[in-house]
Every structure is written in C-alpha cells, then in structure tokens.
Motif scaffolding. Structure first.
Motif, PDB file in Angstrom:
ATOM      1  N   ALA A   9       0.809  -1.204   0.000  1.00  0.00           N
ATOM      2  CA  ALA A   9       0.000   0.000   0.000  1.00  0.00           C
ATOM      3  C   ALA A   9       0.839   1.248   0.000  1.00  0.00           C
ATOM      4  O   ALA A   9       0.436   2.280  -0.519  1.00  0.00           O
ATOM      5  CB  ALA A   9      -0.934  -0.001   1.208  1.00  0.00           C
ATOM      6  N   VAL A  10       2.032   1.183   0.576  1.00  0.00           N
ATOM      7  CA  VAL A  10       2.889   2.359   0.645  1.00  0.00           C
ATOM      8  C   VAL A  10       4.155   2.123  -0.161  1.00  0.00           C
ATOM      9  O   VAL A  10       5.226   2.548   0.213  1.00  0.00           O
ATOM     10  CB  VAL A  10       3.249   2.727   2.099  1.00  0.00           C
ATOM     11  N   SER A  11       4.030   1.441  -1.300  1.00  0.00           N
ATOM     12  CA  SER A  11       5.211   1.170  -2.103  1.00  0.00           C
ATOM     13  C   SER A  11       5.904   2.455  -2.521  1.00  0.00           C
ATOM     14  O   SER A  11       7.115   2.499  -2.687  1.00  0.00           O
ATOM     15  CB  SER A  11       4.839   0.347  -3.342  1.00  0.00           C
ATOM     16  N   HIS A  84      -5.062  13.930   0.710  1.00  0.00           N
ATOM     17  CA  HIS A  84      -5.797  12.672   0.865  1.00  0.00           C
ATOM     18  C   HIS A  84      -4.953  11.446   0.546  1.00  0.00           C
ATOM     19  O   HIS A  84      -5.507  10.362   0.353  1.00  0.00           O
ATOM     20  CB  HIS A  84      -7.053  12.698  -0.005  1.00  0.00           C
ATOM     21  N   HIS A  85      -3.633  11.606   0.505  1.00  0.00           N
ATOM     22  CA  HIS A  85      -2.772  10.420   0.427  1.00  0.00           C
ATOM     23  C   HIS A  85      -3.070   9.563   1.663  1.00  0.00           C
ATOM     24  O   HIS A  85      -3.112  10.081   2.778  1.00  0.00           O
ATOM     25  CB  HIS A  85      -1.299  10.835   0.415  1.00  0.00           C
ATOM     26  N   PRO A  86      -3.299   8.261   1.471  1.00  0.00           N
ATOM     27  CA  PRO A  86      -3.757   7.450   2.617  1.00  0.00           C
ATOM     28  C   PRO A  86      -2.712   7.206   3.696  1.00  0.00           C
ATOM     29  O   PRO A  86      -3.060   6.760   4.783  1.00  0.00           O
ATOM     30  CB  PRO A  86      -4.184   6.130   1.961  1.00  0.00           C
ATOM     31  N   ASP A 178      -6.041  21.676  -5.963  1.00  0.00           N
ATOM     32  CA  ASP A 178      -6.274  23.098  -6.210  1.00  0.00           C
ATOM     33  C   ASP A 178      -5.227  23.646  -7.179  1.00  0.00           C
ATOM     34  O   ASP A 178      -4.717  24.764  -7.021  1.00  0.00           O
ATOM     35  CB  ASP A 178      -6.237  23.884  -4.894  1.00  0.00           C
ATOM     36  N   GLY A 179      -4.888  22.824  -8.182  1.00  0.00           N
ATOM     37  CA  GLY A 179      -3.974  23.251  -9.237  1.00  0.00           C
ATOM     38  C   GLY A 179      -2.509  23.004  -8.962  1.00  0.00           C
ATOM     39  O   GLY A 179      -1.675  23.184  -9.859  1.00  0.00           O
ATOM     40  N   GLU A 180      -2.139  22.580  -7.755  1.00  0.00           N
ATOM     41  CA  GLU A 180      -0.736  22.354  -7.414  1.00  0.00           C
ATOM     42  C   GLU A 180      -0.447  20.855  -7.377  1.00  0.00           C
ATOM     43  O   GLU A 180      -1.165  20.095  -6.734  1.00  0.00           O
ATOM     44  CB  GLU A 180      -0.414  22.984  -6.052  1.00  0.00           C
ATOM     45  N   TRP A 181       0.615  20.438  -8.064  1.00  0.00           N
ATOM     46  CA  TRP A 181       0.934  19.017  -8.155  1.00  0.00           C
ATOM     47  C   TRP A 181       1.415  18.457  -6.825  1.00  0.00           C
ATOM     48  O   TRP A 181       2.232  19.077  -6.128  1.00  0.00           O
ATOM     49  CB  TRP A 181       2.006  18.787  -9.220  1.00  0.00           C
ATOM     50  N   ARG A 182       0.896  17.274  -6.476  1.00  0.00           N
ATOM     51  CA  ARG A 182       1.268  16.573  -5.252  1.00  0.00           C
ATOM     52  C   ARG A 182       1.433  15.087  -5.545  1.00  0.00           C
ATOM     53  O   ARG A 182       0.834  14.557  -6.483  1.00  0.00           O
ATOM     54  CB  ARG A 182       0.174  16.728  -4.178  1.00  0.00           C
ATOM     55  N   VAL A 183       2.211  14.409  -4.722  1.00  0.00           N
ATOM     56  CA  VAL A 183       2.305  12.949  -4.798  1.00  0.00           C
ATOM     57  C   VAL A 183       1.037  12.370  -4.189  1.00  0.00           C
ATOM     58  O   VAL A 183       0.690  12.684  -3.051  1.00  0.00           O
ATOM     59  CB  VAL A 183       3.545  12.434  -4.038  1.00  0.00           C
ATOM     60  N   PHE A 184       0.341  11.529  -4.965  1.00  0.00           N
ATOM     61  CA  PHE A 184      -0.968  11.064  -4.522  1.00  0.00           C
ATOM     62  C   PHE A 184      -0.966   9.600  -4.105  1.00  0.00           C
ATOM     63  O   PHE A 184      -1.250   9.278  -2.953  1.00  0.00           O
ATOM     64  CB  PHE A 184      -1.993  11.298  -5.634  1.00  0.00           C
TER      65      PHE A 184
END
Length: 295
Positions: A9-11, A84-86, A178-184
């Motif tokens: 799950a957290v690879s 919302h990254h788990p 909100d338009g800003e890139w994040r690791v999901f």
C-alpha cells in the motif's frame, strides 16, 4: 496490519527509503518480523550535467518528495504529498513510537532518477486501482478528483538495505490539488485472479480455513501449523479487489526459514466474492486454495 499488504500500500514510500511499518499480526510470539542527502536527479528535465530544462509539475513534485526522503525529513515528505494520500510518513513514525507492535525504520536512499511516464493519465482510472475503494472509504473520491489533473511518474532508486544496494522502480500517481501538483498514490494495475484448480500437492497446502467478517469486510486466512521452507510467499486474491494481502520470507533469511505467521487477513466483498490463495516457490506462483463466499 499485515506486513506485505501494508508495504504494498505504501510502495511509493518504500521507494523513498522506508524499510516499512511492520505489525506482526498472527505471529506466534512477538514476531520476526549512507544517506549522503544528495539525490541524483537524472530523470526527465535533466540534461545529465545537472542543468534543468522545463519540467512537468508532476516531476517536480516527485523530486521534492524524493529529496525529502533522502534527507529523512518526514514532515517535508508529508508536505509534498496530497492531503488525501492514505499514508502520512510523519504520522506512521509517530504511531510506531506509541505502539510497540509496530516498527518504523529508514533505509538510506542513494542515487535516484525521476521520469515522467504519462502526462495525460486519466483521473477516472484512479477509481479502478486495487485498494482504491478501501483507501477512500471515508472520502468522497469524486470530490477529490473533480477538476484536477493526474500524471504518472516513474522513480528508480538505489537503496541501501542491510549493507547491500538494491535498485527498485516504482510508478507514482501525481495529482493536482487546487492546481498544485502533489504525490498522490502508488500506481498499481489491477490483477486478475489466477485460473485453474488448486495444485494437488500436500507440500503446498498452507490454508487451514477462511473466516469471513462481513462487518469489517475482511477475510482471515488461517494457515496450517507447519509451512514448508521452500515457500517464499503466500498471497490472497479477492475477485472483487484484485490482489489482496500476503506474507513472505525476508530476502536475508536462511534456507531453513519458515513463514512464522499463523494467519493474515485481506479485504473481500461481503455481497459475494471469490478468494484465491497462492504460494510463490522458486519465483513460480502456484494456486493452492480457491473458495467462494456467498452472502
């Protein structure tokens, strides 16, 4: 939590240098269970001499995330991740401090390369990811994805584990917030259940029985008392969820090592499902148990 299912799950976190957050559920007893701070960003947007071209925002987000992992800066890693990254690495470390049954370690991250794999990954495909429904059962995924963009970014790392250099490749989903890139999320394709009947070999009969908990939507895979030392991994599949959980033999174990777990659990669909259990022997996957659940 089972060790392999949690790591799977957290690879993405594992790629950034985590040995894992390990809880030895089902064990008979308490369980068995050089960071130079400089990542070598030679992926997309780098000319090989360190000069940066115009990079995709998804690549930049992952590079920030990886640099934080190399620095063992959990707060900075969390900042680079989607709200919302788990799995929040800082929260995982805090949990380990409070729970003696959970261990949390960092392995040194050596060189790594970040590369854009797909700049037009469809957000709708996120809904079909294995575990997506489980991860976001308390979140309205439609609201999270509405109006946002997604991309796939591949990270290749050289990680030092027990003094040895291990090269791994992981694909991450980057999502705008909100338009800003994040690791999901880590990207993982859905897995089809293995076909056929269980092998007719007593050596690989590892399942004692299955217990279905409809309230928690979990199936408990009870294992036999003695597991053959040739078995490297035991995997449970759910038809509705794809690959579920597994337990496995550590890479540094000796020839006489046997998997110490007496059970592990995985998600299933209480409205009707089929569970398939396999074992990995010499890199080959053998189907050893198949059972249908009907409400």
């Amino acid at each position: 939590m089972e060790r392999r299912s949690y790591l799977a799950a957290v690879s993405a976190v594992a790629a950034a240098g985590f040995a894992g957050c390990v809880s030895e559920l089902g064990a008979d007893d308490d369980g068995n269970g050089d960071d130079d701070g400089n990542g070598d960003d030679t992926g997309n947007g780098t000319d090989g001499n360190g000069a940066q071209d115009d990079e995709h925002g998804a690549v930049e987000a992952v590079e920030v995330y990886m640099a934080a992992g190399a620095d063992e800066d959990l707060e900075a890693m969390a900042d680079a991740m989607h709200t919302h990254h788990p799995f929040d690495p800082a929260a995982m470390a805090a949990e380990a401090e409070e729970d003696e049954d959970v261990t949390f370690e960092m392995d040194a991250v050596g060189d790594y390369a970040v590369e854009l794999a797909d700049e037009s990954y469809e957000t709708d495909e996120i809904r079909d990811l294995p575990y997506a429904e489980f991860w976001f059962q308390d979140v309205d995924l439609d609201d999270v994805l509405a109006g946002e963009d997604a991309a796939l970014v591949t990270v290749e790392t050289e990680t030092t584990i027990a003094g040895e250099t291990v090269t791994e490749s992981e694909t991450l989903i980057a999502l705008t917030e909100d338009g800003e890139w994040r690791v999901f999320l880590p990207y993982e394709e859905s897995t089809e259940l293995p076909d056929g009947d269980p092998v007719d070999d007593e050596t690989y009969r590892v399942v004692d029985d299955l217990e279905f908990d409809t309230d928690d939507e979990r199936v408990r895979v009870n294992l036999v008392d003695s597991i053959d030392s040739s078995i490297e991994e035991i995997v449970a599949y759910s038809e509705s969820e794809g690959r579920g959980s597994s337990v496995y033999e550590p890479e540094d174990s000796d020839d006489d090592y046997t998997i110490p777990m007496t059970w592990f659990s995985s998600q299933f669909d209480p409205d009707g499902d089929e569970i398939v259990v396999t074992v990995i022997v010499d890199g080959e996957e053998l189907l050893v148990h198949r059972e249908t659940y009907e409400p």
